[in-house]
Scaffold this active site. Structure first.
Site, PDB file in Angstrom:
ATOM      1  N   LYS A 182     -18.933  -1.701 -27.946  1.00 39.80           N
ATOM      2  CA  LYS A 182     -18.609  -2.968 -28.626  1.00 39.80           C
ATOM      3  C   LYS A 182     -19.769  -3.929 -28.396  1.00 39.80           C
ATOM      4  O   LYS A 182     -20.007  -4.396 -27.287  1.00 39.80           O
ATOM      5  CB  LYS A 182     -17.307  -3.535 -28.055  1.00 39.80           C
ATOM      6  CG  LYS A 182     -16.996  -4.984 -28.446  1.00 39.80           C
ATOM      7  CD  LYS A 182     -16.843  -5.167 -29.930  1.00 39.80           C
ATOM      8  CE  LYS A 182     -16.510  -6.634 -30.239  1.00 39.80           C
ATOM      9  NZ  LYS A 182     -17.637  -7.560 -29.901  1.00 39.80           N
ATOM     10  N   GLY A 239     -19.196  -9.322 -17.722  1.00 40.64           N
ATOM     11  CA  GLY A 239     -18.949 -10.592 -18.402  1.00 40.64           C
ATOM     12  C   GLY A 239     -18.178 -11.548 -17.515  1.00 40.64           C
ATOM     13  O   GLY A 239     -18.181 -11.435 -16.287  1.00 40.64           O
ATOM     14  N   SER A 240     -17.483 -12.475 -18.141  1.00 40.52           N
ATOM     15  CA  SER A 240     -16.797 -13.528 -17.405  1.00 40.52           C
ATOM     16  C   SER A 240     -15.503 -13.022 -16.780  1.00 40.52           C
ATOM     17  O   SER A 240     -14.912 -12.027 -17.212  1.00 40.52           O
ATOM     18  CB  SER A 240     -16.477 -14.698 -18.338  1.00 40.52           C
ATOM     19  OG  SER A 240     -15.440 -14.338 -19.248  1.00 40.52           O
ATOM     20  N   GLY A 244     -12.725 -10.554 -18.550  1.00 41.59           N
ATOM     21  CA  GLY A 244     -12.467  -9.326 -17.812  1.00 41.59           C
ATOM     22  C   GLY A 244     -11.007  -9.170 -17.440  1.00 41.59           C
ATOM     23  O   GLY A 244     -10.425  -8.088 -17.573  1.00 41.59           O
ATOM     24  N   GLU A 263     -17.622  -6.064 -14.031  1.00 45.42           N
ATOM     25  CA  GLU A 263     -18.419  -6.962 -13.190  1.00 45.42           C
ATOM     26  C   GLU A 263     -18.174  -8.376 -13.695  1.00 45.42           C
ATOM     27  O   GLU A 263     -18.464  -8.687 -14.847  1.00 45.42           O
ATOM     28  CB  GLU A 263     -19.905  -6.607 -13.287  1.00 45.42           C
ATOM     29  CG  GLU A 263     -20.781  -7.454 -12.392  1.00 45.42           C
ATOM     30  CD  GLU A 263     -22.257  -7.282 -12.720  1.00 45.42           C
ATOM     31  OE1 GLU A 263     -22.942  -8.306 -12.884  1.00 45.42           O
ATOM     32  OE2 GLU A 263     -22.714  -6.137 -12.823  1.00 45.42           O
ATOM     33  N   CYS A 307     -26.456 -12.230 -12.932  1.00 37.55           N
ATOM     34  CA  CYS A 307     -25.253 -12.063 -12.120  1.00 37.55           C
ATOM     35  C   CYS A 307     -25.560 -12.202 -10.634  1.00 37.55           C
ATOM     36  O   CYS A 307     -24.664 -12.447  -9.828  1.00 37.55           O
ATOM     37  CB  CYS A 307     -24.608 -10.716 -12.402  1.00 37.55           C
ATOM     38  SG  CYS A 307     -25.758  -9.333 -12.415  1.00 37.55           S
ATOM     39  N   GLU A 393     -18.224 -20.226  -9.977  1.00 30.18           N
ATOM     40  CA  GLU A 393     -19.578 -19.963 -10.464  1.00 30.18           C
ATOM     41  C   GLU A 393     -19.926 -20.890 -11.623  1.00 30.18           C
ATOM     42  O   GLU A 393     -19.104 -21.136 -12.507  1.00 30.18           O
ATOM     43  CB  GLU A 393     -19.695 -18.506 -10.936  1.00 30.18           C
ATOM     44  CG  GLU A 393     -21.070 -18.163 -11.498  1.00 30.18           C
ATOM     45  CD  GLU A 393     -21.128 -16.772 -12.107  1.00 30.18           C
ATOM     46  OE1 GLU A 393     -22.245 -16.252 -12.292  1.00 30.18           O
ATOM     47  OE2 GLU A 393     -20.053 -16.200 -12.407  1.00 30.18           O
TER      48      GLU A 393
END
Length: 504
Positions: A182, A239-240, A244, A263, A307, A393
């Site tokens: 995707k 991603g965020s 996630g 992640e 990251c 974050e």
């Protein structure tokens, strides 16, 4: 030329549910062409075709899989000019960064190809013991087999190394699993160029149709439908936290549980031991200026969109003033930078505003319209431990400096942190040896513990671990970078008393 199409069952097809466009990260203008959103029917076709491809691809030899990965690497290198022309516009990342990331992507593919050629089919064998009493032992062999089709989601901040042919894709293909990819809507043109390279490698290596498929869509229902489809057997995501967790919730609704390797972000604490600023590894004359330059340089790398960006700096109160002054001088000269998308820039500005409400702004970099400004804030350990808003974050070149009174307070602070991808300990060898308890504490907080280096920069090699305790990743046992990434998409199979005719 870009088509705006998806690649399904070895054919480029137009989506059937409207369209979207990429946004120029430098000036926020609309870019051609339009990319067509696939329909639910096309999603189902892609997933079913991936399963049909799996029935063939799982029988492809390790040597032929290695040749396929090497072929993708070759085809990507042949398209460097196209990627260098398109990707900086979609991401705002400079040409040099794109060339470096392309090299890393190619390196990942070649690493996994080398692993396939090097490693044995069996990871363990126990010879039969027919004379053993009271019961004989049979012949036992342990091997790994691929899980099945893998859904992979592109990352916004790594348009090559964590996207269409990046680590998740490369490791899944190495494991023997077809990939349904995707594409990230921030860089759909880059994804199409990469998919064209993979298409060429499929033809060149005679791989089965559907072993790799590219889906273009801005519809969240497509993403959730992909992870819920019964043919998908694993998911790779970078991603965020919010996205996630939403995907994981969709996976939980499946009848069959499947692994979700997500992640989800990290603030990557930088621990300056008491004495690190006043002496450190550079002697007894003080190294606050050198440390400040190193910290701010790492913070600004890639506009802070890594990251492993160092977002939390833990500094002894007794040394904080000198270090803070040196940091302020560095930050004030920091040039503004474009971010990956207008939405990411807006989120960064909102995150800085949140930090400003709860902490003191130490220094701000230069500003410019459509660009981010470096921001460093400061607070005490007491305030940090009392306010969870300070733990969140901020994706971009923002850091929070937290001052602590003594190592006891520092231990308490670390105990309240969530899981992280990385942490770094700064100080002389003698200082580190004198604080083994802190090393021990950090070891159980992170996936990679670093000494006297910044966390930005992830080496692609056998020993790398890129993951960590939740919420930095969703499976603390796995890595998304390095040779062990392949293991995520395989499972063990024990063979007992295998006939010699079958073993041949």
């Amino acid at each position: 030329m870009l088509s705006g199409l998806s690649f399904i069952n070895n054919q480029w097809v137009a989506g059937e549910q409207g369209s979207f466009t990429a946004i120029n990260a430098l000036d926020h203008s609309v870019m051609a062409p339009q990319f067509h959103n696939i329909s639910q029917a096309q999603l189902l076709q892609a997933c079913e075709q991936a399963w049909q491809a799996f029935l063939q691809y799982r029988q492809v030899s390790r040597a032929d899989r290695a040749a396929f990965l090497s072929g993708i690497a070759d085809e990507l290198q042949a398209r460097e000019a196209e990627l260098v022309a398109r990707t900086p516009l979609e991401t705002g990342l400079p040409e040099l960064r794109i060339k470096g990331e392309l090299g890393r992507t190619v390196g990942q593919l070649r690493l996994f190809a080398g692993n396939l050629r090097r490693d044995d089919d069996y990871i363990a064998q126990d010879q039969p013991l027919p004379e053993r009493t009271p019961l004989p032992r049979p012949d036992l062999k342990l091997k790994t087999i691929p899980l099945g089709p893998v859904a992979v989601f592109g990352a916004s901040n790594f348009p090559l190394a964590f996207s269409a042919a990046g680590g998740d894709t490369a490791s899944a293909l190495a494991a023997g699993c077809p990939v349904v990819y995707k594409a990230h809507t921030a860089h759909p043109g880059t994804s199409e160029i990469v998919a064209q390279a993979i298409e060429a490698a499929i033809a060149r290596c005679n791989m089965p149709a559907g072993v790799y498929q590219l889906l273009q869509s801005k519809d969240y229902d497509i993403s959730h439908g992909l992870v819920q489809h019964p043919r998908m057997q694993a998911v790779g995501f970078t991603g965020s936290y919010a996205v996630g967790m939403a995907l994981q919730e969709s996976i939980r609704q499946r009848q069959q549980p499947i692994p979700f390797y997500g992640e989800l972000g990290s603030i990557n604490p930088q621990l300056l031991l008491p004495g690190a600023v006043s002496s450190g590894k550079q002697g007894d004359n003080g190294n606050d200026a050198a440390l400040a330059a190193t910290f701010v340089g790492s913070l600004n790398l890639g506009a802070g969109q890594f990251c492993t960006n160092p977002g939390l700096w833990l500094v002894s109160e007794s040394e904080a003033d000198a270090f803070a002054q040196a940091v302020a001088r560095e930050v004030e000269h920091a040039a503004p930078q474009p971010m990956l998308t207008p939405a990411i820039l807006s989120a960064y500005q909102q995150g800085c505003a949140r930090l400003h409400r709860h902490a003191t702004l130490l220094a701000s970099g230069q500003g410019e319209d459509k660009r981010c400004s470096t921001q460093v804030f400061v607070t005490s350990a007491v305030e940090f431990m009392a306010n969870k808003a300070l733990h969140q974050e901020v994706f971009g070149p923002a850091a929070l400096m937290v001052t602590y009174k003594d190592t006891a307070e520092l231990e308490q602070l670390l105990a309240g942190l969530e899981g992280q991808l990385t942490a770094s300990i700064h100080g002389s060898d003698a200082l580190i040896a004198a604080n083994r308890n802190l090393v021990e504490s950090l070891s159980y907080l992170v996936g990679r513990l670093i000494f006297n280096q910044m966390p930005t920069g992830v080496e692609v090699c056998d020993a790398m671990m890129h993951g960590g305790p939740f919420p930095s990743s969703t499976d603390v046992r796995s890595t998304s970078v390095g040779s062990q990434a392949i293991a995520r998409f395989q499972r063990p199979l024990c063979l007992q008393n295998t006939p010699s005719t079958l073993a041949e």
